[in-house]
Design an enzyme around this catalytic site. Sequence first.
Site, mmCIF file in Angstrom:
data_model
loop_
_atom_site.group_PDB
_atom_site.id
_atom_site.type_symbol
_atom_site.label_atom_id
_atom_site.label_comp_id
_atom_site.label_asym_id
_atom_site.label_seq_id
_atom_site.Cartn_x
_atom_site.Cartn_y
_atom_site.Cartn_z
ATOM 1 N N VAL A 152 -9.391 7.425 8.492
ATOM 2 C CA VAL A 152 -10.534 7.924 9.251
ATOM 3 C C VAL A 152 -11.009 6.790 10.146
ATOM 4 C CG1 VAL A 152 -12.902 8.765 9.059
ATOM 5 C CG2 VAL A 152 -11.188 9.483 7.390
ATOM 6 N N LYS B 10 1.158 4.065 -3.024
ATOM 7 C CA LYS B 10 0.816 5.474 -2.825
ATOM 8 C C LYS B 10 1.998 6.388 -3.117
ATOM 9 C CE LYS B 10 -3.451 4.715 -2.034
ATOM 10 N NZ LYS B 10 -4.486 5.209 -2.952
ATOM 11 N N TYR C 259 0.833 -1.203 0.000
ATOM 12 C CA TYR C 259 0.000 0.000 0.000
ATOM 13 C C TYR C 259 0.869 1.254 0.000
ATOM 14 C CZ TYR C 259 -3.578 3.361 1.344
ATOM 15 O OH TYR C 259 -4.412 4.446 1.390
#
Length: 112
Positions: free
Chosen positions: A93, A64, A60
Amino acid sequence: MERSSIEEFSEEESDKVIAVNVKGTWLGLKYVLPQMNDGGSIINTSSVAGLRGIPNVSAYVTSKHAIIGLTRTAALEAAPRKTRVNSVHPSGVDNRMMRSLKGGLRQKENIA
């Protein structure tokens, strides 16, 4: 998203993450840029993970970081057409999906 160390993370899972995040962004740019001859704006989604390291999510984080590099390259290539290419870098979040990650993803996790 599977969470494990680099040496324990499967190649198959890594390939999936790279295909979705990097190749997906590249394909979007490949096919939208020719349509933007009169200027415009493209926004790619990276992550705060593209700006730093985070343990146990190597694919990941790698994907990114790649999106940021791809965005910078596309911005330079699209500039003569008055087309802007930028990326945004949201953070995690606290929601059900993030809490469901194996091992959890805490905001104050050890970040390099």
